[in-house]
Design a protein around this motif. Structure first.
Motif, PDB file in Angstrom:
ATOM      1  N   THR A 231      32.329  39.811  59.678  1.00 51.69           N
ATOM      2  CA  THR A 231      32.923  40.110  60.990  1.00 51.69           C
ATOM      3  C   THR A 231      33.783  38.961  61.500  1.00 51.69           C
ATOM      4  N   ARG A 232      33.274  37.717  61.284  1.00 44.39           N
ATOM      5  CA  ARG A 232      34.017  36.574  61.839  1.00 44.39           C
ATOM      6  C   ARG A 232      33.713  35.315  61.052  1.00 44.39           C
ATOM      7  N   ILE A 233      34.590  34.316  61.235  1.00 45.37           N
ATOM      8  CA  ILE A 233      34.363  33.012  60.601  1.00 45.37           C
ATOM      9  C   ILE A 233      34.249  31.957  61.703  1.00 45.37           C
TER      10      ILE A 233
ATOM     11  N   ILE B  64      37.177  32.968  64.468  1.00 41.19           N
ATOM     12  CA  ILE B  64      38.241  33.950  64.198  1.00 41.19           C
ATOM     13  C   ILE B  64      37.572  35.251  63.775  1.00 41.19           C
ATOM     14  N   ASN B  65      37.886  36.314  64.513  1.00 38.76           N
ATOM     15  CA  ASN B  65      37.329  37.645  64.202  1.00 38.76           C
ATOM     16  C   ASN B  65      38.239  38.365  63.214  1.00 38.76           C
ATOM     17  N   TYR B  66      37.621  39.133  62.350  1.00 36.50           N
ATOM     18  CA  TYR B  66      38.371  39.948  61.384  1.00 36.50           C
ATOM     19  C   TYR B  66      38.056  41.423  61.624  1.00 36.50           C
TER      20      TYR B  66
ATOM     21  N   TYR C 299      18.282  39.359  65.618  1.00 36.13           N
ATOM     22  CA  TYR C 299      19.364  38.799  66.447  1.00 36.13           C
ATOM     23  C   TYR C 299      19.699  39.669  67.654  1.00 36.13           C
ATOM     24  N   TYR C 300      19.899  40.973  67.399  1.00 37.06           N
ATOM     25  CA  TYR C 300      20.379  41.846  68.483  1.00 37.06           C
ATOM     26  C   TYR C 300      19.462  43.065  68.623  1.00 37.06           C
ATOM     27  N   PRO C 301      18.989  43.352  69.851  1.00 39.42           N
ATOM     28  CA  PRO C 301      18.299  44.634  70.048  1.00 39.42           C
ATOM     29  C   PRO C 301      19.304  45.764  69.868  1.00 39.42           C
TER      30      PRO C 301
ATOM     31  N   LYS D 217      16.463  42.979  75.378  1.00 35.53           N
ATOM     32  CA  LYS D 217      17.726  43.031  76.130  1.00 35.53           C
ATOM     33  C   LYS D 217      18.723  42.075  75.490  1.00 35.53           C
ATOM     34  N   TYR D 218      19.986  42.444  75.572  1.00 36.11           N
ATOM     35  CA  TYR D 218      21.064  41.660  74.951  1.00 36.11           C
ATOM     36  C   TYR D 218      21.464  40.526  75.903  1.00 36.11           C
ATOM     37  N   TYR D 219      20.528  39.564  76.108  1.00 35.69           N
ATOM     38  CA  TYR D 219      20.801  38.454  77.028  1.00 35.69           C
ATOM     39  C   TYR D 219      21.722  37.421  76.400  1.00 35.69           C
TER      40      TYR D 219
ATOM     41  N   LYS E 284      42.116  48.989  66.078  1.00 33.94           N
ATOM     42  CA  LYS E 284      42.332  47.665  65.478  1.00 33.94           C
ATOM     43  C   LYS E 284      41.305  46.623  65.909  1.00 33.94           C
ATOM     44  N   VAL E 285      40.783  46.768  67.140  1.00 35.14           N
ATOM     45  CA  VAL E 285      39.834  45.737  67.612  1.00 35.14           C
ATOM     46  C   VAL E 285      38.378  46.214  67.495  1.00 35.14           C
ATOM     47  N   PHE E 286      38.113  47.482  67.874  1.00 36.59           N
ATOM     48  CA  PHE E 286      36.717  47.902  68.034  1.00 36.59           C
ATOM     49  C   PHE E 286      36.130  48.685  66.865  1.00 36.59           C
ATOM     50  N   LEU E 287      36.912  49.595  66.308  1.00 37.93           N
ATOM     51  CA  LEU E 287      36.325  50.557  65.378  1.00 37.93           C
ATOM     52  C   LEU E 287      35.667  49.890  64.167  1.00 37.93           C
ATOM     53  N   TYR E 288      36.430  49.092  63.430  1.00 38.63           N
ATOM     54  CA  TYR E 288      35.895  48.521  62.182  1.00 38.63           C
ATOM     55  C   TYR E 288      34.936  47.370  62.464  1.00 38.63           C
ATOM     56  N   TYR E 289      35.286  46.579  63.480  1.00 38.97           N
ATOM     57  CA  TYR E 289      34.398  45.450  63.815  1.00 38.97           C
ATOM     58  C   TYR E 289      33.010  45.979  64.197  1.00 38.97           C
ATOM     59  N   THR E 290      33.003  46.997  65.049  1.00 39.74           N
ATOM     60  CA  THR E 290      31.720  47.536  65.512  1.00 39.74           C
ATOM     61  C   THR E 290      30.965  48.206  64.366  1.00 39.74           C
ATOM     62  N   SER E 291      31.695  48.888  63.470  1.00 38.84           N
ATOM     63  CA  SER E 291      30.978  49.493  62.330  1.00 38.84           C
ATOM     64  C   SER E 291      30.381  48.413  61.445  1.00 38.84           C
ATOM     65  N   LYS E 292      31.099  47.307  61.272  1.00 36.65           N
ATOM     66  CA  LYS E 292      30.528  46.212  60.474  1.00 36.65           C
ATOM     67  C   LYS E 292      29.331  45.597  61.204  1.00 36.65           C
ATOM     68  N   GLN E 293      29.520  45.361  62.498  1.00 35.46           N
ATOM     69  CA  GLN E 293      28.498  44.627  63.259  1.00 35.46           C
ATOM     70  C   GLN E 293      27.231  45.452  63.484  1.00 35.46           C
ATOM     71  N   TRP E 294      27.400  46.759  63.731  1.00 32.00           N
ATOM     72  CA  TRP E 294      26.247  47.584  64.129  1.00 32.00           C
ATOM     73  C   TRP E 294      25.906  48.682  63.126  1.00 32.00           C
ATOM     74  N   GLY E 295      26.795  48.892  62.142  1.00 36.27           N
ATOM     75  CA  GLY E 295      26.540  49.947  61.160  1.00 36.27           C
ATOM     76  C   GLY E 295      26.818  51.341  61.703  1.00 36.27           C
TER      77      GLY E 295
ATOM     78  N   ARG F  35      40.891  33.120  77.645  1.00 35.01           N
ATOM     79  CA  ARG F  35      39.515  32.691  77.387  1.00 35.01           C
ATOM     80  C   ARG F  35      38.589  33.889  77.165  1.00 35.01           C
ATOM     81  N   TYR F  36      37.513  33.641  76.406  1.00 32.13           N
ATOM     82  CA  TYR F  36      36.547  34.704  76.119  1.00 32.13           C
ATOM     83  C   TYR F  36      35.674  34.993  77.341  1.00 32.13           C
ATOM     84  N   PHE F  37      35.400  33.927  78.120  1.00 33.58           N
ATOM     85  CA  PHE F  37      34.549  34.058  79.310  1.00 33.58           C
ATOM     86  C   PHE F  37      35.308  33.519  80.515  1.00 33.58           C
TER      87      PHE F  37
ATOM     88  N   ALA G 161      31.559  46.905  76.154  1.00 33.00           N
ATOM     89  CA  ALA G 161      32.102  46.469  77.448  1.00 33.00           C
ATOM     90  C   ALA G 161      32.027  44.949  77.612  1.00 33.00           C
ATOM     91  N   ARG G 162      31.237  44.277  76.771  1.00 32.48           N
ATOM     92  CA  ARG G 162      31.208  42.803  76.796  1.00 32.48           C
ATOM     93  C   ARG G 162      32.586  42.235  76.456  1.00 32.48           C
ATOM     94  N   VAL G 163      33.356  42.987  75.684  1.00 34.27           N
ATOM     95  CA  VAL G 163      34.698  42.533  75.281  1.00 34.27           C
ATOM     96  C   VAL G 163      35.704  43.585  75.775  1.00 34.27           C
TER      97      VAL G 163
HETATM   98  N1  UDP Z   1      33.615  43.764  69.452  1.00 39.31           N
HETATM   99  C1  UDP Z   1      34.561  44.371  68.663  1.00 39.31           C
HETATM  100  N2  UDP Z   1      35.603  43.620  68.167  1.00 39.31           N
HETATM  101  C2  UDP Z   1      35.719  42.303  68.419  1.00 39.31           C
HETATM  102  C3  UDP Z   1      34.753  41.679  69.213  1.00 39.31           C
HETATM  103  C4  UDP Z   1      33.698  42.439  69.714  1.00 39.31           C
HETATM  104  O1  UDP Z   1      34.472  45.565  68.385  1.00 39.31           O
HETATM  105  O2  UDP Z   1      36.682  41.677  67.928  1.00 39.31           O
HETATM  106  C5  UDP Z   1      32.494  44.598  69.967  1.00 39.31           C
HETATM  107  C6  UDP Z   1      31.360  44.694  68.939  1.00 39.31           C
HETATM  108  O3  UDP Z   1      30.742  45.946  69.053  1.00 39.31           O
HETATM  109  C7  UDP Z   1      30.443  43.566  69.392  1.00 39.31           C
HETATM  110  C8  UDP Z   1      30.552  43.704  70.902  1.00 39.31           C
HETATM  111  O4  UDP Z   1      31.934  44.016  71.128  1.00 39.31           O
HETATM  112  O5  UDP Z   1      29.135  43.728  68.920  1.00 39.31           O
HETATM  113  C9  UDP Z   1      30.153  42.479  71.681  1.00 39.31           C
HETATM  114  O6  UDP Z   1      30.859  41.353  71.183  1.00 39.31           O
HETATM  115  P1  UDP Z   1      30.407  39.853  71.503  1.00 39.31           P
HETATM  116  O7  UDP Z   1      31.479  38.955  71.039  1.00 39.31           O
HETATM  117  O8  UDP Z   1      29.967  39.772  72.912  1.00 39.31           O
HETATM  118  O9  UDP Z   1      29.150  39.717  70.544  1.00 39.31           O
HETATM  119  P2  UDP Z   1      28.263  38.432  70.192  1.00 39.31           P
HETATM  120  O10 UDP Z   1      29.135  37.225  70.265  1.00 39.31           O
HETATM  121  O11 UDP Z   1      27.131  38.455  71.170  1.00 39.31           O
HETATM  122  O12 UDP Z   1      27.821  38.747  68.797  1.00 39.31           O
END
Ligand code: UDP
Length: 373
Positions: free
Chosen positions: A280-282, A271-273, A317-319, A352-354, A152-163, A186-188, A175-177
């Protein structure tokens, strides 16, 4: 003797090193950028409604590093904004990262309570667990939870975000999330967080406002004939070497901006979808500085591979941190070793993903390295 310096790219990395050289070494620095504005992807501006728009998507400053904080706060005051992200899972609003509160949002109370007890028995409160580690569960309820969060959180979001699927990604990215065994929404969790009161562009402007710094916009590195003793390149290394070994892959995003005749569109800045739609988000920008306006501006974020020829996905945007890409980057870096005067830095230059604070720290450390050259 005073050295001549050029910085290519007026984002956080370039402007940090430019400021340190100008200020500490009292040397001249020319800062160029091919865009028509400073601040790189953190560029923001007030629109006709008086709302501060983050043109390249939401930027939130956060750090626990004292050196970075004392450096950056010279250039702006910050508000006390603490970023939270809401995710909509099966139509239910919950927190991202998924945490103990999320259990109670998405599951019936008895199940949420049972899982919470098991989590607190297994993990110390406030533990952050990367999803791939969290998936290694022996207990049936925790395995159910891990599968649920993964899907629900990672699979579809990551496929949209990274293909690609999360399994094929460098694990440091997801691991960032983490899954967060906490009620902290909080996010951070960094000690210092906030938005510069006059925006990021203003902060960068203040970094560049120095008698030793000259800025030239709409300028490519190839347009410059002058010779420099030190060159700091924050663009992509493949471009510097004219793509000799091929194009270094990046992911790009684009934003569909919309204006609404209402005070708010959503109850949060982001808001993430993760399960629905092709964006991915609005983002709704007025939340960051509490801008007052009867209207609001939002941006729907879409991802794709970066395309070198330009177009809507023509900005890096992202390496893409796959092994083969890092090898390609290193091949370019080997070429650079023959050029004493050139240093690469920044999200693009270092591949690097700084986050902003890590980009600043890298520039501060590079400055320490070169200052006695
Ligand atoms: N991610 C996810 N679902 C979420 C938020 C993040 O799968 O709802 C994954 C996704 O692969 C994303 C990564 O975690 O690229 C890092 O997310 P972050 O919010 O740090 O990305 P940024 O804000 O730098 O785009």
């Amino acid at each position: 003797m005073s050295k001549k310096n050029i910085v290519i790219g007026a984002g956080f990395s370039g402007c940090t090193i430019a400021n340190l050289i100008a200020n500490t070494l009292n040397e001249k620095v020319l800062v160029i950028d091919k865009r028509n504005h400073i601040a790189g992807n953190s560029y923001d501006y007030r629109d006709h409604n008086g709302i501060m728009i983050h043109k390249y998507g939401s930027h939130i400053f956060h750090t626990s590093n004292e050196k970075v904080w004392s450096f950056i706060k010279q250039f702006s005051d910050f508000n006390q904004y603490m970023h939270k992200v809401i995710g909509i899972i099966d139509g239910i609003e919950t927190n991202i990262p998924f945490n103990l509160n999320s259990l109670h949002d998405v599951f019936p109370h008895s199940l949420a309570d049972k899982i919470e007890r098991k989590l607190l028995k297994k993990y110390k409160y406030n533990t952050k667990v990367p999803i791939f580690e969290f998936q290694k569960q022996n207990d049936g309820d925790l395995k159910f939870l891990a599968d649920y969060i993964y899907e629900k959180v990672f699979l579809y979001y990551t496929s949209k975000q990274w293909g690609i699927n999360p399994e094929n990604m460098e694990s440091s990215v997801t691991a960032r999330v983490p899954v967060y065994i906490s009620k902290d929404n909080r996010y951070f969790q960094d000690k210092y967080q906030g938005i510069p009161l006059e925006g990021f562009t203003n902060l960068i402007e203040n970094m560049l406002n120095h008698k030793n710094i000259k800025v030239e916009l709409n300028t490519n590195f190839n347009d410059i004939d002058e010779k420099f003793d030190r060159i700091f390149y924050t663009g992509s290394i493949d471009e510097f070497f004219n793509y000799k070994f091929g194009v270094l892959p990046y992911r790009s995003v684009t934003f569909k901006f919309e204006e609404y005749n209402s005070e708010f569109y959503q109850n949060n800045s982001v808001i993430n979808y993760p399960c629905n739609y092709d964006f991915t988000r609005i983002h709704e920008f007025k939340h960051y500085l509490k801008d007052k306006s009867p209207k609001t501006i939002i941006a729907k974020e879409y991802s794709s591979d970066f395309s070198l020829g330009g177009g809507i996905f023509g900005e890096r945007y992202y390496p893409v941190l796959k092994e083969e890409n890092i090898l390609l980057y290193n091949k370019y870096l080997d070429l650079a070793k023959n050029l004493n005067s050139v240093r690469f830095l920044g999200r693009l230059g270092d591949y690097k993903y700084y986050d902003i604070d890590k980009a600043i720290l890298r520039a501060i450390n590079l400055f320490e390295e070169i200052k006695n050259d």
